[in-house]
Structures are given as C-alpha cells and as structure tokens.
Design a protein around this motif. Sequence first.
Motif, short mmCIF file in Angstrom:
data_model
loop_
_atom_site.label_atom_id
_atom_site.label_comp_id
_atom_site.label_asym_id
_atom_site.label_seq_id
_atom_site.Cartn_x
_atom_site.Cartn_y
_atom_site.Cartn_z
N LEU A 3 -13.82 2.29 0.47
CA LEU A 3 -13.81 2.04 1.91
C LEU A 3 -13.82 0.53 2.12
O LEU A 3 -14.59 -0.19 1.48
CB LEU A 3 -15.04 2.67 2.56
CG LEU A 3 -15.09 2.52 4.07
CD1 LEU A 3 -15.43 3.85 4.72
CD2 LEU A 3 -16.12 1.49 4.49
N ARG A 4 -12.94 0.04 3.00
CA ARG A 4 -12.89 -1.39 3.31
C ARG A 4 -12.40 -1.56 4.75
O ARG A 4 -11.91 -0.61 5.37
CB ARG A 4 -11.96 -2.11 2.35
CG ARG A 4 -10.50 -1.68 2.45
CD ARG A 4 -9.58 -2.62 1.69
NE ARG A 4 -8.22 -2.13 1.66
CZ ARG A 4 -7.32 -2.28 2.64
NH1 ARG A 4 -7.66 -2.88 3.77
NH2 ARG A 4 -6.09 -1.81 2.51
N ILE A 11 -0.97 -1.97 8.75
CA ILE A 11 -0.40 -1.24 9.88
C ILE A 11 0.72 -0.28 9.47
O ILE A 11 0.69 0.89 9.88
CB ILE A 11 0.01 -2.19 11.02
CG1 ILE A 11 -1.25 -2.76 11.68
CG2 ILE A 11 0.89 -1.47 12.06
CD1 ILE A 11 -1.00 -3.80 12.75
N PRO A 12 1.71 -0.68 8.69
CA PRO A 12 2.75 0.30 8.33
C PRO A 12 2.19 1.53 7.61
O PRO A 12 2.60 2.67 7.91
CB PRO A 12 3.69 -0.49 7.41
CG PRO A 12 3.48 -1.92 7.80
CD PRO A 12 2.03 -2.01 8.17
N GLU A 13 1.24 1.34 6.73
CA GLU A 13 0.64 2.47 6.02
C GLU A 13 -0.26 3.29 6.96
O GLU A 13 -0.34 4.51 6.85
CB GLU A 13 -0.15 1.97 4.81
CG GLU A 13 -0.68 3.05 3.91
CD GLU A 13 0.38 3.88 3.18
OE1 GLU A 13 0.00 4.88 2.56
OE2 GLU A 13 1.58 3.54 3.23
N LEU A 14 -0.92 2.63 7.91
CA LEU A 14 -1.72 3.35 8.91
C LEU A 14 -0.82 4.23 9.77
O LEU A 14 -1.19 5.37 10.09
CB LEU A 14 -2.51 2.38 9.77
CG LEU A 14 -3.74 1.76 9.14
CD1 LEU A 14 -4.25 0.59 9.96
CD2 LEU A 14 -4.83 2.82 8.96
N GLU A 15 0.33 3.73 10.16
CA GLU A 15 1.25 4.52 10.95
C GLU A 15 1.69 5.77 10.19
O GLU A 15 1.77 6.86 10.76
CB GLU A 15 2.46 3.68 11.37
CG GLU A 15 2.08 2.62 12.39
CD GLU A 15 3.17 1.62 12.68
OE1 GLU A 15 4.16 1.53 11.90
OE2 GLU A 15 3.05 0.89 13.69
N GLN A 62 -4.14 4.28 -4.90
CA GLN A 62 -3.32 3.19 -4.38
C GLN A 62 -2.60 3.53 -3.06
O GLN A 62 -1.51 3.04 -2.80
CB GLN A 62 -2.31 2.73 -5.43
CG GLN A 62 -2.99 2.21 -6.68
CD GLN A 62 -2.00 1.77 -7.73
OE1 GLN A 62 -0.92 2.32 -7.86
NE2 GLN A 62 -2.38 0.74 -8.48
N GLN A 63 -3.23 4.38 -2.26
CA GLN A 63 -2.70 4.67 -0.93
C GLN A 63 -3.85 4.87 0.05
O GLN A 63 -4.97 5.16 -0.36
CB GLN A 63 -1.81 5.92 -0.95
CG GLN A 63 -2.56 7.21 -1.23
CD GLN A 63 -1.68 8.44 -1.08
OE1 GLN A 63 -0.65 8.40 -0.43
NE2 GLN A 63 -2.09 9.53 -1.69
N LEU A 64 -3.56 4.71 1.34
CA LEU A 64 -4.56 4.97 2.36
C LEU A 64 -4.63 6.47 2.58
O LEU A 64 -3.62 7.11 2.83
CB LEU A 64 -4.20 4.28 3.67
CG LEU A 64 -4.12 2.75 3.66
CD1 LEU A 64 -3.93 2.22 5.08
CD2 LEU A 64 -5.33 2.12 3.01
N VAL A 65 -5.84 7.01 2.45
CA VAL A 65 -6.03 8.45 2.62
C VAL A 65 -6.92 8.78 3.81
O VAL A 65 -7.09 9.94 4.16
CB VAL A 65 -6.59 9.10 1.33
CG1 VAL A 65 -5.60 8.95 0.18
CG2 VAL A 65 -7.95 8.52 0.96
N GLY A 66 -7.49 7.76 4.43
CA GLY A 66 -8.31 7.97 5.61
C GLY A 66 -8.47 6.67 6.38
O GLY A 66 -8.35 5.59 5.81
N PHE A 104 -8.55 9.44 11.15
CA PHE A 104 -7.43 10.20 10.60
C PHE A 104 -7.62 10.35 9.10
O PHE A 104 -8.04 9.41 8.42
CB PHE A 104 -6.10 9.50 10.87
CG PHE A 104 -5.81 9.29 12.33
CD1 PHE A 104 -5.34 10.32 13.12
CD2 PHE A 104 -6.05 8.06 12.92
CE1 PHE A 104 -5.09 10.14 14.46
CE2 PHE A 104 -5.79 7.85 14.26
CZ PHE A 104 -5.31 8.90 15.04
N VAL A 105 -7.27 11.53 8.56
CA VAL A 105 -7.33 11.78 7.12
C VAL A 105 -6.02 12.41 6.69
O VAL A 105 -5.48 13.29 7.38
CB VAL A 105 -8.51 12.73 6.77
CG1 VAL A 105 -8.50 13.10 5.30
CG2 VAL A 105 -9.84 12.07 7.14
N ASP A 106 -5.50 11.95 5.57
CA ASP A 106 -4.29 12.53 4.99
C ASP A 106 -4.58 14.01 4.70
O ASP A 106 -5.61 14.33 4.10
CB ASP A 106 -3.94 11.79 3.70
CG ASP A 106 -2.64 12.26 3.10
OD1 ASP A 106 -2.50 13.47 2.83
OD2 ASP A 106 -1.77 11.41 2.87
#
Length: 177
Positions: A3-4, A11-15, A62-66, A104-106
């Motif tokens: 968590l960070r 932003i692109p990965e959050l979208e 290596q990806q945003l999951v939440g 949001f969660v993947d």
Amino acid sequence: MQLRLATIADIPELERLIRASVSGLSTKHYTPEQIKNGLTYVFGVDTQLIRDETYFVVEADQQLVGSGGWSKRNTLFGGDQAKAGSEDSLLDPAHEAARIRACFVDPNWARQGIASRILEECERAARAAGFHRIELAATLPGVPLYSARGYEQQEAIDISMAGGEILPTIRMTKNLS
C-alpha cells in the motif's frame, strides 16, 4: 501486496482499475446502462485526492489491484468529470465528517482484504487529521463491506446521470472516536 500513496503518474493505471472494478463487480446490482453511465459521469480519478496525498493504491504482481482514499474536502463522491466547476472546500474536522472516496478493487483480487486494508489506512489518517466521524456514498456492491467495517446506513442517495438514468447509492457513516 504493498500500500502506498497514489501519484499523478498512476492515473492511466487507475483509470484501467476503475473501469475493471466497476464493470466486473457491479453487474449484480446495476444495469449495463447504469454501469456505462456511471463510468462516464460518476466513477473516475479525482486528482484533488492525489494532490492532497489522501489517495492510496495497492500494488501486487507489478500492477495496481486496489485504490481508495479519504478526503478532507466537501465532495462526497465522483471523479474529476463529476466535479466540473464545483467548489471543493475544506471540511472542519471538529464539526464535519471526513469522506471515504473512490474505493476500487480489481475483480481478480476481490475478497482478499484489499478494500479493508485501504479503509483502515484511511480511517487512521483521518483520525490523525483530527476528524471524529467519517462518511461515504456506498455503491450497492460496497454496502456489505462497509457494514462489516462498522459503517451505518443513513439514507439513500440517487445520483442523477445522463438520459434520466439513476445510480442508487447509500450514505453511510462511522464514528472514529
């Protein structure tokens, strides 16, 4: 999982994450048209949260999951596209409730404690900023999670979208003291 704080570079990965989360986890509660309009007019990145350093991301493989955050500002829900032209004034921690925002969660990572971890960090940070209460506009898929974490339902909030479409949500609150 790590968590960070979120950064503008996220932003692109959050979208991507927001689109996947809403599309994958809302189908039992909302119609395809509500999901489509929600993604267009309501759900999205709120860059003010990132600038305020109150928005978190969870990384795994290596990806945003939440993602999710809290706010010391008046806005209760919605990304940048939902706030166009509106004032987002600071709240008074002594008299007003902080906001939980944009969780949001993947779908591939759902039910693994990611949202609970984000909520714990948000509540801790809001407490440290002097807030005694916290509130949110829960989407229908989120209501069971927030209820399990001690949030109480207060009222239904119907968010108006284009074409007369409505997105039902529930305002929920929790005491932090």
